[in-house]
Design a protein around this motif. Structure first.
Motif, PDB file in Angstrom:
ATOM      1  N   ALA A   1     -82.915 -28.298  37.976  1.00 32.48           N
ATOM      2  CA  ALA A   1     -81.982 -27.164  38.002  1.00 32.48           C
ATOM      3  C   ALA A   1     -81.785 -26.620  36.593  1.00 32.48           C
ATOM      4  O   ALA A   1     -81.856 -27.363  35.607  1.00 32.48           O
ATOM      5  N   PRO A   2     -81.525 -25.327  36.474  1.00 25.94           N
ATOM      6  CA  PRO A   2     -81.311 -24.746  35.146  1.00 25.94           C
ATOM      7  C   PRO A   2     -80.038 -25.289  34.493  1.00 25.94           C
ATOM      8  O   PRO A   2     -79.143 -25.783  35.190  1.00 25.94           O
ATOM      9  N   PRO A   3     -79.948 -25.169  33.177  1.00 26.89           N
ATOM     10  CA  PRO A   3     -78.830 -25.772  32.445  1.00 26.89           C
ATOM     11  C   PRO A   3     -77.600 -24.865  32.380  1.00 26.89           C
ATOM     12  O   PRO A   3     -76.922 -24.796  31.352  1.00 26.89           O
TER      13      PRO A   3
ATOM     14  N   HIS B   1     -83.034 -14.663  28.079  1.00 32.11           N
ATOM     15  CA  HIS B   1     -83.140 -15.924  27.337  1.00 32.11           C
ATOM     16  C   HIS B   1     -83.773 -17.010  28.211  1.00 32.11           C
ATOM     17  O   HIS B   1     -83.142 -17.537  29.133  1.00 32.11           O
ATOM     18  N   GLU B   2     -85.013 -17.346  27.880  1.00 26.19           N
ATOM     19  CA  GLU B   2     -85.768 -18.301  28.688  1.00 26.19           C
ATOM     20  C   GLU B   2     -85.067 -19.642  28.836  1.00 26.19           C
ATOM     21  O   GLU B   2     -85.150 -20.286  29.886  1.00 26.19           O
ATOM     22  N   VAL B   3     -84.390 -20.090  27.781  1.00 24.14           N
ATOM     23  CA  VAL B   3     -83.822 -21.432  27.795  1.00 24.14           C
ATOM     24  C   VAL B   3     -82.782 -21.599  28.900  1.00 24.14           C
ATOM     25  O   VAL B   3     -82.537 -22.719  29.367  1.00 24.14           O
ATOM     26  N   LEU B   4     -82.183 -20.487  29.370  1.00 19.73           N
ATOM     27  CA  LEU B   4     -81.178 -20.563  30.429  1.00 19.73           C
ATOM     28  C   LEU B   4     -81.808 -20.710  31.810  1.00 19.73           C
ATOM     29  O   LEU B   4     -81.088 -20.927  32.795  1.00 19.73           O
ATOM     30  N   ARG B   5     -83.119 -20.576  31.888  1.00 17.00           N
ATOM     31  CA  ARG B   5     -83.817 -20.764  33.166  1.00 17.00           C
ATOM     32  C   ARG B   5     -84.958 -21.773  33.010  1.00 17.00           C
ATOM     33  O   ARG B   5     -85.979 -21.701  33.687  1.00 17.00           O
ATOM     34  N   THR B   6     -84.728 -22.738  32.128  1.00 12.13           N
ATOM     35  CA  THR B   6     -85.739 -23.755  31.838  1.00 12.13           C
ATOM     36  C   THR B   6     -85.318 -25.099  32.405  1.00 12.13           C
ATOM     37  O   THR B   6     -84.155 -25.502  32.265  1.00 12.13           O
TER      38      THR B   6
END
Length: 548
Positions: A209-211, A151-156
């Protein structure tokens, strides 16, 4: 030509999947089996994918029975291909991305609010998974790495070199999973709660930093706590459920057990912005203007103290459990009136607020899942959108009539959920009338029963989504949660406006309101004893927005 009975058979299978039930027949009722707005969205997406027709989720929810839904599907099969009014076209798949992918409208608002107060933790989503049994720490670490890789959003992260944010998607990398051993503490459970509070208070820097942060806490040989804290920009409640479900599968069987993710948050954001233009945007805006009028104001509510000039977001909660027999009576009454438990509990809140605020025109905000498209069903991201539900009590209706009005308003709001709340405010509310909470200051959320995630080899898991209880985004937020045969009520309140006695009295009056309305559904709402008494309870000499 579709053979008679085919649609009913297909729908019965889809009901079984989205509701996790068996024995569905044409007279089965969707609401009685646990169906609500979210499951109607998923059902509509499956009908689109499996039968090739689009039926509005609100119409499915309104039809209620399997037979009536089959009629809607056949009607859609016969109709020329066309989009429903105000709806946007389906999206076939991700296209070529911009060099700087935009944020969705929900993400943009959350990013902006974090910039206003960089140290805030108001938009944190803390979660704690209690793991019972012998845990394989290495397997858990690999599963978490695979989850974030999926899941890209977790490393955005979110860069804004010219003041306009865009997404910066990092390649997959190992996820730090620090380990804290509390087995030697005198009270490991209390110590774990302190660690969870520290994790929940993490301040995210969205630019660097990632979310997501993670920590594993050991309480004993067979007791662990996995603490994952997200920023709301990356997840909503549905996304958290998806993530923990997938984490369990990845822990047990590895990455090969899950299909590749082909639709990410960046794809959703680009498609949403492409859809919400031209006639689609104009149609949605015109609809909401017809519902709310021009420059709608949040209804004035009594408070124990004057509203401060600046909102601090300080809050507290009070809670109450409904007896199983009352919970069943409310569900049964709603089913007879073709209303979901969500609608029935919301209508009771309107009845209570009308008496408390002495008004016949109320607007309450409810969360809409935003997952009414097939590609969004299992997407991890923040898709939720707050929609205003306006209900009128003109003519002193009984609760049965009020429920019918609330049901219609909820179905209408759900059908037009695609207009982001910020866009609604921008179009309808004058600049001088805008504050942090335009349109509504009371929020209602109905939470159906959750199934815990499953981790192979462990004795069991319990997911705790409670989080901090010292903040409040709205004046009042009522959470109604199914727990076994009963229902738990949680009222979050703004401590700048209310002392503890008033929210506790409101919850007690809410329970009495439910008891009365199922016993006397045609008694005029203003004549209900609980509604009358709330105006003479604690803190009657209150401030109101009108007085200020």
């Amino acid at each position: 030509m579709t053979a008679p009975g085919f649609v009913e058979e297909e729908l019965a299978l889809l009901w079984g999947e989205v509701l996790n039930v068996t024995g569905v027949v044409p007279t089965s009722r969707f609401g009685a089996l646990g169906g609500d707005g979210g499951t109607a969205d998923r059902l509509a997406a499956r009908i689109d994918a499996d039968l090739g027709v689009r039926v509005d989720p609100a119409r499915l929810l309104g039809a209620d029975t399997l037979g009536a839904m089959a009629g809607l599907v056949r009607e859609a099969m016969r109709a020329p291909a066309a989009e429903p009014a105000g709806a946007a076209p389906a999206v076939a798949g991700p296209g070529v991305r911009d060099e700087r992918p935009p944020l969705s409208f929900a993400q943009q608002r959350l990013w902006f609010m974090q910039q206003l107060d960089p140290d805030t933790t108001l938009y944190n989503v803390p979660t704690v998974l209690r793991l019972h049994g012998v845990l394989d720490r290495a397997a858990l670490g690999r599963a978490l790495d695979a989850l974030v890789a999926r899941h890209e959003v977790l490393r955005t992260t979110y860069a804004a070199p010219s003041g306009r944010p865009h997404q910066v998607i990092a390649p997959p990398a190992p996820v730090p999973l620090p380990h804290t051993d509390l087995a030697g503490e005198p009270d490991p459970v209390a110590a774990a709660e302190r660690v969870a509070a520290e994790e929940a208070a993490h301040v995210f820097d969205l630019a660097t930093a990632p979310p997501l942060t993670a920590r594993l806490v050991r309480l004993g040989d067979t007791e662990h706590r996995l603490m994952l804290t997200f920023h709301h920009i990356a997840v909503d409640g549905a996304a958290v459920t998806i993530l923990y479900h997938e984490l369990g599968l990845l822990y047990g069987s590895g990455p090969g057990t899950l299909p590749e993710v082909t639709w990410h948050c960046a794809d959703h954001a680009a498609a949403q912005r492409a859809r919400l233009t031209g006639r689609a945007l104009d149609s949605l805006t015109a609809h909401w203007r017809s519902v709310l009028g021009d420059d709608p104001k949040a209804p004035a509510l009594p408070s124990d103290r004057p509203r401060p000039a600046t909102k601090s977001f300080r809050g507290a909660v009070t809670s109450r459990e409904l007896r199983p027999e009352l919970s069943r009576a409310v569900r049964d009454f709603g089913r007879r009136e073709r209303a979901t438990p969500n609608m029935t509990h919301l209508a009771a809140l309107y009845a209570l607020l009308a008496g408390w605020a002495d008004t016949a025109d109320l607007t309450v905000g409810i969360p809409a899942a935003g997952r009414n498209r097939p590609e969004a069903q299992d997407m991890v991201g923040c898709l939720i959108n707050m929609v205003p539900v306006r209900a009128r009590l003109d003519g002193d209706p009984g609760f049965r009539e009020l429920l019918a009005r609330v049901r219609a308003a909820v179905l209408d709001a759900t059908a037009h959920q695609d207009l982001p709340f910020d866009k609604l405010v921008e179009a309808l509310v004058s600049r001088r009338g805008r504050d942090f909470m335009p349109v509504f200051r009371v929020m209602f959320s109905y939470l159906g029963g959750r199934r815990p995630p499953v981790f192979d080899g462990l004795d069991g898991c319990v997911l705790d989504l409670t989080g901090p209880q010292d903040t409040a985004k709205y004046d009042l937020s009522l959470y109604v949660e199914e727990r076994g045969d009963g229902v738990a009520l949680t009222l979050e309140y703004d401590t700048d406006l209310f002392g503890p006695d008033t929210p506790a009295a409101l919850l007690a009056a809410y329970e009495r309101t439910l008891e009365e309305v199922v016993a006397f559904p045609d008694r005029p709402v203003p004549d209900l004893a609980a509604v009358r008494s709330i105006g003479t309870g604690p803190g009657t000499e209150r401030n109101t927005d009108r007085e200020r």
